[in-house]
Design a protein around this motif. Sequence first.
Motif, PDB file in Angstrom:
ATOM      1  N   ASP A 208       0.821  -1.049  -0.106  1.00 34.23           N
ATOM      2  CA  ASP A 208      -0.032  -0.055  -0.109  1.00 34.23           C
ATOM      3  C   ASP A 208       0.797   1.275   0.040  1.00 34.23           C
ATOM      4  N   PHE A 209       0.193   2.302  -0.193  1.00 29.21           N
ATOM      5  CA  PHE A 209       1.163   3.743  -0.508  1.00 29.21           C
ATOM      6  C   PHE A 209       0.160   4.902   0.058  1.00 29.21           C
ATOM      7  N   LEU A 210       0.660   5.902   0.862  1.00 27.51           N
ATOM      8  CA  LEU A 210       0.188   6.776   1.247  1.00 27.51           C
ATOM      9  C   LEU A 210       1.090   8.136   1.109  1.00 27.51           C
ATOM     10  N   TYR A 211       0.211   9.034   0.389  1.00 28.93           N
ATOM     11  CA  TYR A 211       0.607  10.355   0.133  1.00 28.93           C
ATOM     12  C   TYR A 211       0.072  11.438   1.106  1.00 28.93           C
ATOM     13  N   ALA A 212       0.833  12.130   2.064  1.00 27.65           N
ATOM     14  CA  ALA A 212       0.187  13.303   2.715  1.00 27.65           C
ATOM     15  C   ALA A 212       0.642  14.576   2.283  1.00 27.65           C
ATOM     16  N   ASP A 213      -0.514  15.389   2.049  1.00 27.09           N
ATOM     17  CA  ASP A 213      -0.072  16.846   1.756  1.00 27.09           C
ATOM     18  C   ASP A 213      -0.893  17.797   2.930  1.00 27.09           C
ATOM     19  N   PRO A 214      -0.342  17.575   4.150  1.00 33.94           N
ATOM     20  CA  PRO A 214      -0.915  18.446   5.122  1.00 33.94           C
ATOM     21  C   PRO A 214      -0.856  19.988   4.918  1.00 33.94           C
ATOM     22  N   PRO A 215      -1.533  20.701   6.014  1.00 35.57           N
ATOM     23  CA  PRO A 215      -1.393  21.929   5.887  1.00 35.57           C
ATOM     24  C   PRO A 215      -0.100  22.378   6.345  1.00 35.57           C
ATOM     25  N   TYR A 216       0.704  23.426   6.039  1.00 36.04           N
ATOM     26  CA  TYR A 216       2.030  23.586   6.190  1.00 36.04           C
ATOM     27  C   TYR A 216       2.084  24.311   7.559  1.00 36.04           C
ATOM     28  N   LEU A 217       3.137  24.062   8.269  1.00 40.13           N
ATOM     29  CA  LEU A 217       3.300  24.807   9.627  1.00 40.13           C
ATOM     30  C   LEU A 217       3.557  26.200   9.547  1.00 40.13           C
ATOM     31  N   ILE A 218       4.428  26.418   8.498  1.00 42.55           N
ATOM     32  CA  ILE A 218       5.216  27.875   8.469  1.00 42.55           C
ATOM     33  C   ILE A 218       4.528  28.622   7.404  1.00 42.55           C
ATOM     34  N   SER A 219       3.524  28.162   7.046  1.00 40.73           N
ATOM     35  CA  SER A 219       2.678  28.995   5.902  1.00 40.73           C
ATOM     36  C   SER A 219       1.375  29.092   6.269  1.00 40.73           C
ATOM     37  N   THR A 220       0.631  30.126   5.873  1.00 37.47           N
ATOM     38  CA  THR A 220      -0.894  30.386   6.213  1.00 37.47           C
ATOM     39  C   THR A 220      -1.549  30.463   5.111  1.00 37.47           C
ATOM     40  N   ALA A 221      -2.777  29.803   5.010  1.00 31.94           N
ATOM     41  CA  ALA A 221      -3.924  29.774   3.809  1.00 31.94           C
ATOM     42  C   ALA A 221      -5.179  29.762   4.384  1.00 31.94           C
ATOM     43  N   THR A 222      -6.074  29.674   3.593  1.00 29.97           N
ATOM     44  CA  THR A 222      -7.387  29.869   4.024  1.00 29.97           C
ATOM     45  C   THR A 222      -7.678  28.477   4.776  1.00 29.97           C
ATOM     46  N   TYR A 223      -7.205  27.413   4.599  1.00 30.51           N
ATOM     47  CA  TYR A 223      -7.714  26.066   5.151  1.00 30.51           C
ATOM     48  C   TYR A 223      -7.086  25.856   6.412  1.00 30.51           C
ATOM     49  N   ASN A 224      -5.816  26.994   6.794  1.00 28.83           N
ATOM     50  CA  ASN A 224      -5.311  26.592   7.986  1.00 28.83           C
ATOM     51  C   ASN A 224      -5.068  27.902   8.821  1.00 28.83           C
ATOM     52  N   GLU A 225      -6.183  28.656   9.046  1.00 26.31           N
ATOM     53  CA  GLU A 225      -6.551  29.617   9.814  1.00 26.31           C
ATOM     54  C   GLU A 225      -7.106  29.132  11.056  1.00 26.31           C
ATOM     55  N   GLN A 226      -7.498  29.965  12.148  1.00 24.23           N
ATOM     56  CA  GLN A 226      -7.876  29.592  13.371  1.00 24.23           C
ATOM     57  C   GLN A 226      -7.000  28.441  14.117  1.00 24.23           C
ATOM     58  N   ASN A 227      -5.614  28.560  14.094  1.00 23.15           N
ATOM     59  CA  ASN A 227      -4.925  27.470  14.468  1.00 23.15           C
ATOM     60  C   ASN A 227      -5.313  25.912  14.113  1.00 23.15           C
ATOM     61  N   GLY A 228      -5.537  25.997  12.867  1.00 29.72           N
ATOM     62  CA  GLY A 228      -6.186  24.619  12.348  1.00 29.72           C
ATOM     63  C   GLY A 228      -5.036  23.592  12.329  1.00 29.72           C
ATOM     64  N   TRP A 229      -3.476  24.035  12.310  1.00 34.41           N
ATOM     65  CA  TRP A 229      -2.592  23.160  12.406  1.00 34.41           C
ATOM     66  C   TRP A 229      -1.523  23.704  13.084  1.00 34.41           C
ATOM     67  N   THR A 230      -0.935  23.128  14.362  1.00 31.60           N
ATOM     68  CA  THR A 230      -0.237  23.491  15.098  1.00 31.60           C
ATOM     69  C   THR A 230       1.010  22.559  15.466  1.00 31.60           C
ATOM     70  N   GLU A 231       2.189  22.904  16.030  1.00 30.27           N
ATOM     71  CA  GLU A 231       3.268  21.910  16.216  1.00 30.27           C
ATOM     72  C   GLU A 231       2.648  20.439  16.606  1.00 30.27           C
ATOM     73  N   LYS A 232       1.591  20.400  17.446  1.00 28.43           N
ATOM     74  CA  LYS A 232       0.960  18.888  18.111  1.00 28.43           C
ATOM     75  C   LYS A 232       0.505  18.361  16.798  1.00 28.43           C
ATOM     76  N   GLU A 233      -0.288  19.020  15.836  1.00 27.52           N
ATOM     77  CA  GLU A 233      -0.586  18.127  14.653  1.00 27.52           C
ATOM     78  C   GLU A 233       0.592  17.855  13.867  1.00 27.52           C
TER      79      GLU A 233
END
Length: 305
Positions: A208-233
């Motif tokens: 099996d193969f998994l590709y991950a494209d998460p919100p980027y910790l050091i950039s901000t976009a509309t999908y990653n506002e309101q602390n949607g992605w932090t160091e914990k994630e």
Amino acid sequence: MQTDTKYIKSCLNYTGGKHKLLKQIVPLFPQNINNFVDLFCGGANVAINVNAKGSIYCIDKQREVIRLFNTLKKTSSNEVFNTIESIIENYDLTNTHKYGYAKYGCDSSSGLSSYNKERYKKLRDDYNNRAQDSTYYDLVFYVLTVFGFNNQIRFNKKGHFNIPVGKRDFNEKVQLNLTHFMEAIKVKNIKFFCVDFREMELNLTKGDFLYADPPYLISTATYNEQNGWTEKEENDLLEFLDQLNANGVHFALSNVLEHKGSENTILKKWAKKYNVNVLDYNYNNSNYQIKQKGSKTTEVLITNY
């Protein structure tokens, strides 16, 4: 490595979408994939362009996007287009594909926002105040993304869609993207799930193969506002990928190591265990050197194979 393959484009113009980088990313994937997981699938640009012997799983937390994709998969193309046309007609939004720009006192350079502004706000309000979800409102959501500013997707803390009106409408190019996207998801064995990556119940095994494209910790976009992605994630995801590696499952992770003067030190340290390929906007591949400081954004694909 690049190819001349013609890649299908998502029907959603998702911020951070990987369509332009597919010619660099996909050739780096394993050749023979049993089951494929597109984690943080967003517009599903990667999933619709990957072949797998088994199932293709698209995972994302954005409920409205996953609902839309499931609706597009199970609903006939004719019904989808007829419903979209009826929404546009009922709210008296522009239809330049059918009537041109002159009918609305607009031209292609200045755009359609002045004509559509109040009509779009009425559609947006009706969507945000809906009593319940339905196939109809899934397609209203799609229409909002088409007529919205830069086709972006954003919800406020109340869960209300709050992107303002944009300059374009359901034109020929948008219609073609939707047609090709629907064809792809109806043919491929794609399954869409709305779930946090930490709560997935997929038992991935070797092959099996998994590709991950998460919100980027050091950039901000509309999908990653309101602390949607932090160091914990970030740390939870890296631990999850380490576990896949321990189980013999191949993965690839898209991310940025550097962006506008910031660097992701957590990711840089973790990535030393794996293989790192730089993906740049000139579409050149190279091996990543830690000392490289030349570009403002260092976008990479990290693999464990």
